[in-house]
Scaffold this active site. Structure first.
Site, mmCIF file in Angstrom:
data_model
loop_
_atom_site.group_PDB
_atom_site.id
_atom_site.type_symbol
_atom_site.label_atom_id
_atom_site.label_comp_id
_atom_site.label_asym_id
_atom_site.label_seq_id
_atom_site.Cartn_x
_atom_site.Cartn_y
_atom_site.Cartn_z
ATOM 1 C CB ALA A 1 -56.299 -5.548 -72.154
ATOM 2 N N GLY B 1 -59.464 -9.438 -70.816
ATOM 3 C CA GLY B 1 -58.273 -9.806 -70.041
ATOM 4 C C GLY B 1 -58.584 -10.070 -68.573
ATOM 5 C CD GLU C 1 -58.015 -13.178 -72.478
ATOM 6 O OE1 GLU C 1 -57.962 -11.938 -72.559
ATOM 7 O OE2 GLU C 1 -57.557 -13.943 -73.343
ATOM 8 C CD GLU D 1 -61.096 -10.191 -75.128
ATOM 9 O OE1 GLU D 1 -62.204 -10.787 -75.149
ATOM 10 O OE2 GLU D 1 -60.205 -10.442 -74.301
HETATM 11 C C1 HXC Z 1 -59.753 1.114 -70.157
HETATM 12 C C2 HXC Z 1 -61.782 1.170 -69.111
HETATM 13 C C3 HXC Z 1 -61.995 -0.209 -69.391
HETATM 14 C C4 HXC Z 1 -60.961 -0.904 -70.090
HETATM 15 C C5 HXC Z 1 -63.701 0.545 -68.325
HETATM 16 N N1 HXC Z 1 -62.873 1.572 -68.454
HETATM 17 N N2 HXC Z 1 -63.195 -0.555 -68.893
HETATM 18 N N3 HXC Z 1 -60.676 1.811 -69.483
HETATM 19 N N4 HXC Z 1 -59.873 -0.211 -70.454
HETATM 20 N N5 HXC Z 1 -61.049 -2.203 -70.381
HETATM 21 C C6 HXC Z 1 -63.052 2.929 -67.980
HETATM 22 C C7 HXC Z 1 -64.103 3.681 -68.768
HETATM 23 O O1 HXC Z 1 -63.551 4.224 -69.944
HETATM 24 C C8 HXC Z 1 -64.505 4.775 -67.775
HETATM 25 O O2 HXC Z 1 -63.516 5.792 -67.795
HETATM 26 C C9 HXC Z 1 -64.406 4.052 -66.431
HETATM 27 O O3 HXC Z 1 -63.560 2.926 -66.652
HETATM 28 C C10 HXC Z 1 -65.752 3.572 -65.935
HETATM 29 O O4 HXC Z 1 -66.336 2.794 -66.965
HETATM 30 P P1 HXC Z 1 -67.807 3.088 -67.567
HETATM 31 O O5 HXC Z 1 -67.833 2.567 -68.929
HETATM 32 O O6 HXC Z 1 -68.171 4.527 -67.373
HETATM 33 O O7 HXC Z 1 -68.688 2.200 -66.571
HETATM 34 P P2 HXC Z 1 -70.037 1.459 -66.915
HETATM 35 O O8 HXC Z 1 -70.969 2.355 -67.706
HETATM 36 O O9 HXC Z 1 -70.534 0.930 -65.621
HETATM 37 O O10 HXC Z 1 -69.639 0.260 -67.869
HETATM 38 C C11 HXC Z 1 -68.800 -0.775 -67.374
HETATM 39 C C12 HXC Z 1 -68.305 -1.680 -68.532
HETATM 40 C C13 HXC Z 1 -67.667 -0.795 -69.632
HETATM 41 C C14 HXC Z 1 -69.503 -2.457 -69.112
HETATM 42 C C15 HXC Z 1 -67.328 -2.671 -67.943
HETATM 43 O O11 HXC Z 1 -66.706 0.053 -69.003
HETATM 44 C C16 HXC Z 1 -66.970 -1.603 -70.690
HETATM 45 O O12 HXC Z 1 -67.623 -2.155 -71.584
HETATM 46 N N6 HXC Z 1 -65.640 -1.670 -70.582
HETATM 47 C C17 HXC Z 1 -64.850 -2.368 -71.586
HETATM 48 C C18 HXC Z 1 -64.951 -3.874 -71.400
HETATM 49 C C19 HXC Z 1 -64.138 -4.611 -72.452
HETATM 50 O O13 HXC Z 1 -64.427 -4.479 -73.663
HETATM 51 N N7 HXC Z 1 -63.155 -5.351 -72.020
HETATM 52 C C20 HXC Z 1 -62.266 -6.087 -72.931
HETATM 53 C C21 HXC Z 1 -61.101 -5.187 -73.279
HETATM 54 S S1 HXC Z 1 -60.051 -5.915 -74.502
HETATM 55 P P3 HXC Z 1 -63.939 7.341 -67.766
HETATM 56 O O14 HXC Z 1 -62.642 8.070 -67.951
HETATM 57 O O15 HXC Z 1 -64.919 7.535 -68.842
HETATM 58 O O16 HXC Z 1 -64.522 7.523 -66.389
HETATM 59 C C22 HXC Z 1 -59.154 -7.014 -73.675
HETATM 60 C C23 HXC Z 1 -58.113 -7.730 -74.514
HETATM 61 C C24 HXC Z 1 -57.283 -8.697 -73.729
HETATM 62 O O17 HXC Z 1 -59.327 -7.251 -72.537
HETATM 63 C C25 HXC Z 1 -56.140 -9.249 -74.547
HETATM 64 C C26 HXC Z 1 -55.144 -8.235 -74.941
HETATM 65 C C27 HXC Z 1 -53.930 -8.804 -75.584
#
Ligand code: HXC
Length: 260
Positions: free
Chosen positions: A66, A111, A114, A134
Site C-alpha cells: 500500500a 498489500g 495481499e 507491515e
Molecule cells: C510508497 C513506495 C513504496 C510504498 C517504495 N516506494 N515502496 N512509496 N509506498 N509501499 C517508493 C520509495 O519511497 C521510492 O520513492 C521509490 O518507491 C523507490 O523505492 P526505493 O526504496 O528507493 O527502492 P529500493 O531501495 O530498491 O527498495 C525497495 C523496497 C523499499 C525494499 C521495496 O522501497 C521498501 O521497503 N518499500 C516499502 C515496502 C513495504 O513496507 N511495504 C508494505 C507497505 S504497508 P522515491 O521518491 O524516494 O524515489 C502495506 C499495508 C497494506 O502494504 C494494508 C493497508 C490497509
C-alpha cells in the site's frame, strides 16, 4: 476503457492487468484500488473471458505494498475506508468467474502480496521478494493477508512471516507454499501464458464452477464443503460442454468446448 494507474489488455479471451506506478514500485493508492475494482467489474461482464493475469510494470516490482505516503496522515476513519476499499478490490478479483494468475515480477510486499494472494495462484520470477512487512511500520496486514495467508500456509507459518516481517526470495516463497512456480524473469509471463493455454483447452464452465467450489468450500467445515461440491456437481451435467467432453473422450478426439 483507459485508466490512470493500470493498463488492461485483452487478447484471445485473456486479460492482462498491469499495475503501472513504476516511480513508487507500483504501490497501491486509492486510485489503483478503485481502478482495479472497476476493471474487474467490467471484465466480469465479458462472458467470453477465460483467464486474467495481474502483474506489475517494470522489471523490479509487482507491487511494493500500500502507498505508505498516503497512510502517513490517515485518521482511523480514513484507514477504515482505505481497508474497506482494499477488501472490495481483493474480493472483486477473488470472485472473478475465470482464473486469475499473479505474475509476481519483483517486490510483492504488504498489500502487494495481499493482492497476489487474492489471485488463484502465484508464479514468481527468480528476482521476486515476497513478504508482509507491515509491522516494520507499526501496522499490520489489512488487505486480507492475515486471513488469506493463514488459510494458504497455515496460521503458525503466517504468524512467523508477519511477526518477523521476513522477506522471502522466490525459492523460499516456493518452499513456504506461497508461490506455485519460479521462473527466470524473462520467462515468467510466457510460463503464465503456457499454463493459461492449458486451462483454455478445458471446459470453461467446469473451471468456473470448480473455482467457486474450492474458494467457497475451503472456508467451510469438511461436511459443508463436501455438500457444496455434491450440490454443485450435477449443475455441470446440464451443459453442452459436459456432453461434448464425454463424447469426445469416447470418440478418441479432442473436445471442442463452447463455454455453455
Ligand atoms: C510508497 C513506495 C513504496 C510504498 C517504495 N516506494 N515502496 N512509496 N509506498 N509501499 C517508493 C520509495 O519511497 C521510492 O520513492 C521509490 O518507491 C523507490 O523505492 P526505493 O526504496 O528507493 O527502492 P529500493 O531501495 O530498491 O527498495 C525497495 C523496497 C523499499 C525494499 C521495496 O522501497 C521498501 O521497503 N518499500 C516499502 C515496502 C513495504 O513496507 N511495504 C508494505 C507497505 S504497508 P522515491 O521518491 O524516494 O524515489 C502495506 C499495508 C497494506 O502494504 C494494508 C493497508 C490497509
Amino acid at each position: 476503457m483507459s485508466y490512470e494507474t493500470i493498463t488492461v489488455g485483452i487478447e484471445a479471451g485473456v486479460a492482462t492487468i498491469t499495475i503501472n506506478r513504476p516511480k513508487v514500485l507500483n504501490a497501491l493508492n486509492e486510485t489503483v484500488l478503485t481502478e482495479l475494482t472497476k476493471a474487474f467489474r467490467d471484465l466480469k461482464k465479458e462472458a467470453s473471458l477465460r483467464a486474467a493475469i495481474i502483474t506489475g510494470s517494470g522489471d523490479k516490482s509487482f507491487v511494493a505494498g500500500a502507498d505508505i505516503a498516503v497512510m502517513q496522515e490517515m485518521t482511523p476513519l480514513e484507514a477504515k475506508a482505505f481497508v474497506d476499499l482494499g477488501h472490495k478490490c481483493m474480493h472483486a478479483i477473488e470472485t472473478a468467474f475465470f482464473p486469475v494468475i499473479a505474475a509476481v515480477n519483483g517486490f510483492a510486499l504488504g498489500g502487494g502480496l495481499e493482492l497476489a494472494l487474492a489471485c488463484d495462484f502465484i508464479y514468481a520470477s527468480k528476482n521476486a521478494k515476497l513478504g508482509l512487512p507491515e509491522v516494520n511500520l507499526g501496522i499490520f496486514p489489512g488487505f486480507g493477508g492475515t486471513q488469506r495467508l493463514s488459510r494458504l500456509i497455515g496460521k503458525n507459518k503466517a504468524k512467523e512471516l508477519i511477526y518477523t516481517a521476513k522477506i522471502l526470495n522466490a525459492d523460499e516463497a516456493l518452499g513456504w507454499g506461497i508461490v506455485n512456480s519460479v521462473y527466470e524473469p524473462a520467462d515468467l509471463l510466457g510460463a503464465v501464458k503456457k499454463t493459461i493455454d492449458t486451462i483454455l483447452k478445458k471446459g470453461p464452465v467446469a473451471i468456473s464452477l470448480v473455482k467457486r467450489v474450492i474458494n467457497d468450500g475451503t472456508d467451510l467445515d469438511l461436511t459443508s464443503g463436501l455438500s457444496l461440491e455434491a450440490l454443485t456437481f450435477p449443475v455441470i451435467f446440464s451443459t453442452e460442454d459436459k456432453k461434448e467432453g464425454v463424447k469426445a473422450f469416447l470418440e478418441k478426439r479432442e473436445a471442442k468446448f463452447i463455454g455453455r
